[in-house]
Enzyme design. Structure first.
Site, PDB file in Angstrom:
ATOM      1  N   GLY A  21       0.851  -1.204  -0.064  1.00 41.49           N
ATOM      2  CA  GLY A  21       0.282   0.044  -0.077  1.00 41.49           C
ATOM      3  C   GLY A  21       0.870   1.286  -0.016  1.00 41.49           C
ATOM      4  O   GLY A  21       0.527   2.254  -0.850  1.00 41.49           O
ATOM      5  N   ARG A  44       1.984  11.417  -8.301  1.00 35.66           N
ATOM      6  CA  ARG A  44       1.534  11.218  -7.124  1.00 35.66           C
ATOM      7  C   ARG A  44       2.244  10.787  -6.002  1.00 35.66           C
ATOM      8  O   ARG A  44       1.730  10.271  -4.824  1.00 35.66           O
ATOM      9  CB  ARG A  44      -0.103  10.707  -6.853  1.00 35.66           C
ATOM     10  N   THR A  91      -0.114  -5.022   5.587  1.00 40.18           N
ATOM     11  CA  THR A  91      -0.187  -5.268   6.976  1.00 40.18           C
ATOM     12  C   THR A  91      -1.703  -5.436   7.336  1.00 40.18           C
ATOM     13  O   THR A  91      -2.602  -5.147   6.723  1.00 40.18           O
ATOM     14  CB  THR A  91       0.384  -4.190   7.824  1.00 40.18           C
ATOM     15  N   GLU A 184      -7.283  -3.791   1.097  1.00 44.41           N
ATOM     16  CA  GLU A 184      -7.327  -3.885  -0.421  1.00 44.41           C
ATOM     17  C   GLU A 184      -7.586  -5.138  -1.130  1.00 44.41           C
ATOM     18  O   GLU A 184      -7.831  -5.176  -2.406  1.00 44.41           O
ATOM     19  CB  GLU A 184      -5.913  -3.260  -0.956  1.00 44.41           C
ATOM     20  N   ASP A 207      -1.239  -5.380  14.261  1.00 50.23           N
ATOM     21  CA  ASP A 207      -1.989  -4.888  15.553  1.00 50.23           C
ATOM     22  C   ASP A 207      -3.163  -5.828  15.795  1.00 50.23           C
ATOM     23  O   ASP A 207      -3.910  -6.192  14.992  1.00 50.23           O
ATOM     24  CB  ASP A 207      -2.362  -3.565  15.480  1.00 50.23           C
TER      25      ASP A 207
HETATM   26  N1  HPA Z   1      -7.555  -2.217   9.830  1.00 54.39           N
HETATM   27  C1  HPA Z   1      -7.383  -2.150   8.576  1.00 54.39           C
HETATM   28  N2  HPA Z   1      -6.174  -2.247   8.229  1.00 54.39           N
HETATM   29  C2  HPA Z   1      -5.095  -2.283   8.721  1.00 54.39           C
HETATM   30  C3  HPA Z   1      -5.389  -2.605  10.228  1.00 54.39           C
HETATM   31  C4  HPA Z   1      -6.430  -2.391  10.792  1.00 54.39           C
HETATM   32  O1  HPA Z   1      -6.744  -2.520  12.117  1.00 54.39           O
HETATM   33  N3  HPA Z   1      -3.975  -3.074  10.630  1.00 54.39           N
HETATM   34  C5  HPA Z   1      -3.037  -2.991   9.618  1.00 54.39           C
HETATM   35  N4  HPA Z   1      -3.808  -2.693   8.589  1.00 54.39           N
END
Ligand code: HPA
Length: 238
Positions: A21, A44, A91, A184, A207
């Site tokens: 991303g 961009r 991620t 995505e 996370d």
């Molecule tokens: N939400 C959406 N996308 C993410 C998150 C999340 O908590 N953590 C890492 N990418």
């Protein structure tokens, strides 16, 4: 050949493209893993590069955050640049205490609330799925090369990062086996299917929404190493 979002010429992208991303992650991958790198897009600041990994051509193109942004880059890669294999390297948030931060989640399928997918099919609920061969290759390389555990199952590709109610808003999906949330994969899988191309997503869980643990920002880049390596090997043998 350039588009409003991409200044690359036809032939500038390899048939296989990694899709982070973050544009700076695209640059980090190019700087650290590829040889003979050429910057092919910087419109961009959404960087795209082509170079050699293990002596074979591969590209990396940032998608930006969220499905509307990813859909632009992916549709153009497939339609205008003839790309065949898409490997999202991202991620995600985790939905289970059994999945630890830094673990990998390989998205066999991707649920979504995005109208980019849902509007396309009228009364039907389309099920965006990964390409089986790309997924099998990721799993094989993960088994061989990854120092962290990997999990294979459903992702949620959400249109919102800041979900109302936090994890409670996702609980039903977690109870039905969804492993984590990113933003995505479902659209990338859907567009790949539309163009007869192949796609898969692998995410580092950064996370956990259940335990509220997270990778410290300072460790994020280094913890992506296993994911990027297995994605690059998958890309160059695809
Ligand atoms: N939400 C959406 N996308 C993410 C998150 C999340 O908590 N953590 C890492 N990418």
């Amino acid at each position: 050949m350039p588009t409003p979002h991409n200044r690359a010429n036809h032939g500038d992208y390899a048939p296989s493209v990694l899709l982070p991303g973050d544009p700076l992650r695209a640059k980090w991958i190019a700087d650290n893993y590829l040889d003979d790198v050429k910057l092919v897009n910087d419109v961009r600041g959404c960087y795209g590069y082509t170079g050699l990994f293990d002596n074979r051509l591969v590209s990396v193109q940032a998608t930006g955050m969220g499905q509307p942004s990813a859909a632009i880059y992916v549709e153009e890669l497939l339609r205008d640049y003839g790309v065949k294999n898409l490997i999202r390297v991202g991620t995600c948030g985790g939905f289970s205490e059994k999945i630890k931060v830094r673990d990998l989640i390989i998205g066999m399928g991707a649920c979504t609330d995005s109208s980019i997918v849902t509007n396309r099919f009228g009364a039907f609920n389309y099920a965006p799925i990964a390409d089986y061969k790309l997924m099998a290759s990721l799993i094989e390389y993960a088994g061989e090369l990854s120092s962290v555990p990997y999990h294979v199952g459903s992702l949620l590709s959400s249109d919102t990062f800041y979900q109302e109610g936090g994890f409670e808003g996702y609980r039903k999906l977690a109870e039905h086996g969804v492993l984590g949330v990113e933003m995505e994969a479902a659209t990338i899988y859907t567009l790949a299917a539309k163009y007869g191309a192949r796609a898969v997503a692998v995410c580092t869980m950064t996370d956990c929404l259940v335990t509220k643990t997270e990778i410290p920002a300072s460790d994020r880049q280094s913890s992506l190493d296993d994911m990027v390596k297995i994605a690059l090997y998958t890309a160059v043998v695809a």
